[in-house]
Design a protein around this motif. Sequence first.
Motif, PDB file in Angstrom:
ATOM      1  N   VAL A  89       0.842  -1.209   0.000  1.00 14.27           N
ATOM      2  CA  VAL A  89       0.000   0.000   0.000  1.00 14.27           C
ATOM      3  C   VAL A  89       0.872   1.252   0.000  1.00 14.27           C
ATOM      4  CG1 VAL A  89      -1.631   1.344   1.398  1.00 14.27           C
ATOM      5  CG2 VAL A  89      -2.014  -1.101   1.044  1.00 14.27           C
ATOM      6  N   ILE A  90       1.936   1.236   0.795  1.00 13.74           N
ATOM      7  CA  ILE A  90       2.845   2.390   0.833  1.00 13.74           C
ATOM      8  C   ILE A  90       3.445   2.629  -0.548  1.00 13.74           C
ATOM      9  CG2 ILE A  90       5.066   3.207   1.741  1.00 13.74           C
ATOM     10  CD1 ILE A  90       4.270   1.698   4.384  1.00 13.74           C
ATOM     11  N   LEU A  91       3.894   1.561  -1.202  1.00 14.45           N
ATOM     12  CA  LEU A  91       4.463   1.694  -2.544  1.00 14.45           C
ATOM     13  C   LEU A  91       3.422   2.215  -3.539  1.00 14.45           C
ATOM     14  CD1 LEU A  91       6.546  -1.602  -2.615  1.00 14.45           C
ATOM     15  CD2 LEU A  91       7.485   0.712  -2.729  1.00 14.45           C
ATOM     16  N   TYR A  92       2.203   1.702  -3.452  1.00 16.04           N
ATOM     17  CA  TYR A  92       1.160   2.123  -4.396  1.00 16.04           C
ATOM     18  C   TYR A  92       0.788   3.596  -4.209  1.00 16.04           C
ATOM     19  CZ  TYR A  92      -2.956   2.045  -7.346  1.00 16.04           C
ATOM     20  OH  TYR A  92      -3.856   2.307  -8.336  1.00 16.04           O
ATOM     21  N   GLN A  93       0.842   4.083  -2.982  1.00 17.52           N
ATOM     22  CA  GLN A  93       0.526   5.496  -2.719  1.00 17.52           C
ATOM     23  C   GLN A  93       1.480   6.435  -3.462  1.00 17.52           C
ATOM     24  OE1 GLN A  93       0.686   5.571   1.560  1.00 17.52           O
ATOM     25  NE2 GLN A  93      -1.525   5.357   1.759  1.00 17.52           N
ATOM     26  N   TYR A  94       2.653   5.939  -3.790  1.00 17.68           N
ATOM     27  CA  TYR A  94       3.649   6.750  -4.491  1.00 17.68           C
ATOM     28  C   TYR A  94       3.775   6.347  -5.950  1.00 17.68           C
ATOM     29  CZ  TYR A  94       5.122   8.568   0.024  1.00 17.68           C
ATOM     30  OH  TYR A  94       5.152   9.191   1.245  1.00 17.68           O
ATOM     31  N   LYS A  95       2.705   5.825  -6.537  1.00 22.14           N
ATOM     32  CA  LYS A  95       2.815   5.302  -7.905  1.00 22.14           C
ATOM     33  C   LYS A  95       3.142   6.384  -8.937  1.00 22.14           C
ATOM     34  CE  LYS A  95      -2.084   5.407  -9.039  1.00 22.14           C
ATOM     35  NZ  LYS A  95      -3.222   4.622  -9.470  1.00 22.14           N
ATOM     36  N   TRP A  96       2.819   7.650  -8.670  1.00 22.34           N
ATOM     37  CA  TRP A  96       3.128   8.713  -9.635  1.00 22.34           C
ATOM     38  C   TRP A  96       4.572   9.162  -9.519  1.00 22.34           C
ATOM     39  CZ3 TRP A  96      -0.269   8.115 -13.025  1.00 22.34           C
ATOM     40  CH2 TRP A  96      -1.592   7.854 -12.688  1.00 22.34           C
ATOM     41  N   THR A  97       5.165   9.005  -8.349  1.00 22.90           N
ATOM     42  CA  THR A  97       6.595   9.260  -8.149  1.00 22.90           C
ATOM     43  C   THR A  97       7.148   8.068  -7.356  1.00 22.90           C
ATOM     44  OG1 THR A  97       6.083  10.516  -6.147  1.00 22.90           O
ATOM     45  CG2 THR A  97       6.405  11.774  -8.172  1.00 22.90           C
ATOM     46  N   PRO A  98       7.319   6.938  -8.018  1.00 22.67           N
ATOM     47  CA  PRO A  98       7.599   5.686  -7.302  1.00 22.67           C
ATOM     48  C   PRO A  98       8.998   5.618  -6.685  1.00 22.67           C
ATOM     49  CG  PRO A  98       7.729   5.331  -9.661  1.00 22.67           C
ATOM     50  CD  PRO A  98       7.237   6.737  -9.468  1.00 22.67           C
ATOM     51  N   PHE A  99       9.070   4.797  -5.645  1.00 27.98           N
ATOM     52  CA  PHE A  99      10.364   4.412  -5.109  1.00 27.98           C
ATOM     53  C   PHE A  99      11.005   3.490  -6.156  1.00 27.98           C
ATOM     54  CE2 PHE A  99       7.995   5.332  -1.229  1.00 27.98           C
ATOM     55  CZ  PHE A  99       8.909   6.086  -0.511  1.00 27.98           C
ATOM     56  N   ILE A 100      12.214   3.795  -6.582  1.00 31.28           N
ATOM     57  CA  ILE A 100      12.866   2.984  -7.613  1.00 31.28           C
ATOM     58  C   ILE A 100      13.547   1.804  -6.920  1.00 31.28           C
ATOM     59  CG2 ILE A 100      14.455   2.993  -9.578  1.00 31.28           C
ATOM     60  CD1 ILE A 100      11.981   4.885  -9.799  1.00 31.28           C
ATOM     61  N   SER A 101      12.764   0.760  -6.698  1.00 31.78           N
ATOM     62  CA  SER A 101      13.280  -0.404  -5.984  1.00 31.78           C
ATOM     63  C   SER A 101      12.429  -1.625  -6.278  1.00 31.78           C
ATOM     64  CB  SER A 101      13.293  -0.138  -4.477  1.00 31.78           C
ATOM     65  OG  SER A 101      11.971   0.141  -4.034  1.00 31.78           O
ATOM     66  N   GLU A 102      13.078  -2.779  -6.250  1.00 30.70           N
ATOM     67  CA  GLU A 102      12.394  -4.064  -6.270  1.00 30.70           C
ATOM     68  C   GLU A 102      12.734  -4.703  -4.938  1.00 30.70           C
ATOM     69  OE1 GLU A 102      12.623  -5.178 -10.995  1.00 30.70           O
ATOM     70  OE2 GLU A 102      14.285  -5.767  -9.714  1.00 30.70           O
ATOM     71  N   LEU A 103      11.713  -5.170  -4.226  1.00 31.47           N
ATOM     72  CA  LEU A 103      11.928  -5.614  -2.857  1.00 31.47           C
ATOM     73  C   LEU A 103      11.516  -7.057  -2.629  1.00 31.47           C
ATOM     74  CD1 LEU A 103      10.461  -2.462  -1.053  1.00 31.47           C
ATOM     75  CD2 LEU A 103      12.870  -2.992  -1.423  1.00 31.47           C
ATOM     76  N   LEU A 104      12.201  -7.690  -1.686  1.00 29.77           N
ATOM     77  CA  LEU A 104      11.816  -8.982  -1.152  1.00 29.77           C
ATOM     78  C   LEU A 104      11.519  -8.754   0.323  1.00 29.77           C
ATOM     79  CD1 LEU A 104      14.689 -11.031  -2.751  1.00 29.77           C
ATOM     80  CD2 LEU A 104      12.320 -11.004  -3.499  1.00 29.77           C
ATOM     81  N   PHE A 105      10.387  -9.265   0.780  1.00 30.97           N
ATOM     82  CA  PHE A 105       9.987  -9.088   2.175  1.00 30.97           C
ATOM     83  C   PHE A 105       9.660 -10.457   2.743  1.00 30.97           C
ATOM     84  CE2 PHE A 105       6.994  -8.347   5.609  1.00 30.97           C
ATOM     85  CZ  PHE A 105       7.562  -7.268   6.274  1.00 30.97           C
ATOM     86  N   GLY A 106      10.246 -10.805   3.875  1.00 29.67           N
ATOM     87  CA  GLY A 106      10.003 -12.125   4.449  1.00 29.67           C
ATOM     88  C   GLY A 106       9.982 -12.103   5.954  1.00 29.67           C
ATOM     89  N   GLY A 107       9.428 -13.170   6.518  1.00 33.05           N
ATOM     90  CA  GLY A 107       9.380 -13.313   7.967  1.00 33.05           C
ATOM     91  C   GLY A 107       8.630 -14.562   8.360  1.00 33.05           C
ATOM     92  N   ILE A 108       8.393 -14.691   9.658  1.00 37.17           N
ATOM     93  CA  ILE A 108       7.721 -15.872  10.203  1.00 37.17           C
ATOM     94  C   ILE A 108       6.632 -15.423  11.153  1.00 37.17           C
ATOM     95  CG2 ILE A 108       8.040 -17.995  11.535  1.00 37.17           C
ATOM     96  CD1 ILE A 108      10.953 -17.978  10.686  1.00 37.17           C
ATOM     97  N   ASP A 109       5.478 -16.086  11.078  1.00 39.84           N
ATOM     98  CA  ASP A 109       4.396 -15.881  12.037  1.00 39.84           C
ATOM     99  C   ASP A 109       3.771 -17.226  12.375  1.00 39.84           C
ATOM    100  OD1 ASP A 109       2.775 -16.488   9.846  1.00 39.84           O
ATOM    101  OD2 ASP A 109       2.321 -14.391   9.422  1.00 39.84           O
ATOM    102  N   GLU A 110       2.552 -17.212  12.929  1.00 42.40           N
ATOM    103  CA  GLU A 110       1.892 -18.451  13.337  1.00 42.40           C
ATOM    104  C   GLU A 110       1.675 -19.408  12.166  1.00 42.40           C
ATOM    105  OE1 GLU A 110       0.388 -15.370  13.854  1.00 42.40           O
ATOM    106  OE2 GLU A 110       1.378 -15.151  15.805  1.00 42.40           O
ATOM    107  N   GLU A 111       1.524 -18.874  10.970  1.00 37.43           N
ATOM    108  CA  GLU A 111       1.314 -19.709   9.784  1.00 37.43           C
ATOM    109  C   GLU A 111       2.610 -20.274   9.232  1.00 37.43           C
ATOM    110  OE1 GLU A 111      -0.987 -17.749   6.801  1.00 37.43           O
ATOM    111  OE2 GLU A 111      -2.548 -17.147   8.210  1.00 37.43           O
TER     112      GLU A 111
END
Length: 197
Positions: A89-111
Amino acid sequence: MEELPATALGVKLNDGVILAAERRLSYGGFVLSRAAKKVFKIGRFGIAGAGIMGDIQTLTRVMNVEIKYYEMYNNKPISVKAAAKLLSVILYQYKWTPFISELLFGGIDEEGPKLFVLDPIGSLIEDSYAAVGSGARVAIGVLEAEYDPNMSLDKGKEVVLKALKAAIERDVTSGDGIDILMIKRDNTSAEDFIKSF
C-alpha cells in the motif's frame, strides 16, 4: 523499466526465511561503494532489495515505524502477510513518483515462514524463492535447479551463496561481498543478525 543495478534474493524454507544481497553500489559505469547494505532486519521481518539505496533505506525506516505503530495500536503482532500488504500500500501510494526499488519481504508468524516480492508500484506476489535486480536471471537459474523447501537453513544458505556468486560473476553491477539474513522458525528475536561473506 530497465533492470535495477544489484542482485538480491530470498528463499522460504520449512525452518525459516533467508534474504541476501551483494554489496556493490553502482551508478551507470561507476562503482560508488563496495559496502552498501541492501538487507535489513525489521523486528521479526527482513527486507532485501535492488534499486536506489535511498529509496530502500527510506522504505525500511517507514516500515519499521508502521509495524511498531500497528502492533501498539492493535495490541497484537502483525502477520507477515499483513506487513507485506502494508508495504504494498505504501508503494502504491507513491505510484506517480515511485520508489525505484524491487523488494523482497520475508518473515515468520503463526502460519510459518513467508516470502513476498514487490515491484516499485506495490504489486505483491507470494513465492517460495525469488531474485530481483540486474543479476536476477542468473541467480534464479541456480535457485530453480537447487531449491528444496525441506532443506536445512545451512543448506539453504549454501544455495543462496551459490546463486549470488553466480550472479556476481556474470553481472558487472553486482559484487564486493554478500550479506545474508537468516530468520529462523524457532528464534525470531533480535539475536538474529545479518552475516557477511
